[in-house]
Scaffold this active site. Structure first.
Site, short mmCIF file in Angstrom:
data_model
loop_
_atom_site.label_atom_id
_atom_site.label_comp_id
_atom_site.label_asym_id
_atom_site.label_seq_id
_atom_site.Cartn_x
_atom_site.Cartn_y
_atom_site.Cartn_z
N ASP A 32 0.86 -1.15 0.00
CA ASP A 32 0.03 -0.09 0.20
C ASP A 32 1.03 1.03 0.01
O ASP A 32 2.00 1.23 0.12
CB ASP A 32 -0.99 0.06 1.29
CG ASP A 32 -2.18 0.62 1.07
OD1 ASP A 32 -3.32 0.35 0.75
OD2 ASP A 32 -1.92 2.05 0.93
N ILE A 33 0.44 2.24 -0.42
CA ILE A 33 0.95 3.58 -0.22
C ILE A 33 1.31 3.89 1.21
O ILE A 33 2.37 4.73 1.46
CB ILE A 33 0.56 4.77 -1.03
CG1 ILE A 33 1.20 5.91 -1.26
CG2 ILE A 33 -0.99 5.02 -0.12
CD1 ILE A 33 1.34 6.47 -2.77
N TYR A 140 -15.75 8.51 -10.42
CA TYR A 140 -15.52 7.27 -9.90
C TYR A 140 -16.08 5.99 -10.94
O TYR A 140 -15.40 5.35 -11.40
CB TYR A 140 -16.01 6.79 -8.55
CG TYR A 140 -15.97 5.41 -8.12
CD1 TYR A 140 -17.16 4.92 -7.73
CD2 TYR A 140 -14.67 4.97 -7.61
CE1 TYR A 140 -16.82 3.39 -7.32
CE2 TYR A 140 -14.48 3.79 -7.07
CZ TYR A 140 -15.74 3.06 -6.89
OH TYR A 140 -15.51 1.78 -6.47
C1 VAH Z 1 -18.68 3.96 -3.00
N1 VAH Z 1 -18.48 2.00 -1.35
O1 VAH Z 1 -19.58 4.25 -2.45
C2 VAH Z 1 -18.21 2.23 -2.91
C3 VAH Z 1 -18.91 1.59 -3.94
C4 VAH Z 1 -21.02 1.10 -5.06
C5 VAH Z 1 -20.18 1.81 -3.93
O2 VAH Z 1 -18.15 1.77 -5.20
O3 VAH Z 1 -18.12 4.75 -3.77
#
Ligand code: VAH
Length: 316
Positions: A32-33, A140
């Site tokens: 890990d970092i 994300y």
């Molecule tokens: C998030 N726990 O909340 C993560 C996940 C589906 C949610 O990717 O970003």
């Protein structure tokens, strides 16, 4: 030998413990970092590396003759919204390094986590199918959708044996989660024990796909142990166990802590949650490699409250 990148994270820390239990302490290198506080990192091989640095990753793989890599390092949804460029760099460059090392024959098998965050506001929200419209509206989610496309490309073009699961929100008590939108479902247990009340950053009827961590670890081990010919989907598998709202998890907690109360004060994470499915169809994972969840809501709540009560007493 197995290398876990991001071993200090919410999934990584439990995955490290489970893989060491199965394959032996010295056959699983944690990295890990940052150094993890858990004892699991004092007892087994640990390397402090930056997943974005190709040479550091390559040299650890060379040093231990690693065959399998679990790439668990990433910025999660809420944090990624605050650092879009860094989130893209970390989530994508770390994946390219591992895919390219596998393409060069330096790694045999890769596990890479995707997420239900790959789905967006135009995706059917109930029992979201394995193959459907995916227009993720979070940094994300965009990185996870792109990552799935690259995993499938490297499998089809170069025969890289990379396997992936679209994790739902994960709930655990050993390691505090970092920056997820679904993490209200972890915070609520801590606050129920400590304060007997919780103010939730999502609205009461926000249903999200969820899973207890032990089930997620079980699925991760299962997909990596399955014979390659059973892995028919090389983007990423839908995976599901539970789907519940903050009101429903509060009700489950109240059966153990009757005086528990919940209030709602939605913040920027409400828009993220609203863009995600409420429930997931994971029939392909069940058909292809025998997935099935063990934890239902009641078993999860009982396990969380029991273990957190002990953990929080210890830390007093
Ligand atoms: C998030 N726990 O909340 C993560 C996940 C589906 C949610 O990717 O970003």
């Amino acid at each position: 030998k197995i290398l876990i990148i991001g071993a200090c994270g919410q999934i990584g820390s439990e995955l490290t413990a489970k893989l060491r239990e199965i394959y032996g302490l010295n056959n699983v290198i944690a990295s890990d970092i940052r150094k993890g506080e858990q004892k699991v990192f004092e007892t087994g091989p640990f390397e402090q590396i930056d997943a974005m640095d190709f040479n550091q990753v390559a040299s650890v793989i060379e040093k231990y003759q690693v065959t399998d890599v679990y790439l668990m390092a990433a910025l999660l949804s809420a944090t990624a919204e605050k650092n879009p460029a860094f989130a893209w760099d970390l989530n994508m460059n770390s994946l390219f390094h591992v895919l390219n090392l596998a393409k060069e024959g330096k790694i045999k098998k890769i596990f890479w986590p995707s997420s239900i965050a790959v789905f967006g506001p135009t995706t059917p929200r109930i029992d979201t199918p394995q193959f459907t419209v995916m227009e993720p509206s979070t940094v994300y989610g965009i990185s996870k959708q792109a990552g799935e496309r690259w995993c499938e490309y490297y499998f089809n073009k170069f025969g890289v044996d990379v396997r992936s699961i679209r994790y739902p929100g994960l709930i655990s008590w050993t390691t505090a989660p970092g920056g997820g939108t679904t993490d209200y479902a972890v915070d609520i247990y801590y606050k129920a024990i400590e304060d007997k009340k919780y103010t939730c950053f999502l609205s009461e009827n926000t249903a999200l796909p969820m899973m207890y961590m032990d089930d997620a670890i079980k699925a991760t081990v299962a997909i990596m142990q399955a014979p390659a010919e059973q892995i028919k989907i090389r983007s990423s598998y839908n995976l599901s166990a539970l789907s519940f709202t903050p009101a429903e998890i509060a009700t489950s907690i109240k059966t153990h802590i009757p005086e528990f109360t919940i209030a709602y004060d939605p913040d920027f994470r409400q828009a993220i949650a609203d863009s995600w499915p409420a429930s997931i169809d994971d029939s392909r994972a069940r058909e292809d490699w025998g997935w099935k969840n063990d934890f239902d809501m009641e078993k999860m709540t009982e396990t969380m409250l029991t273990n957190l009560t002990a953990k929080l007493q210890v830390n007093k």
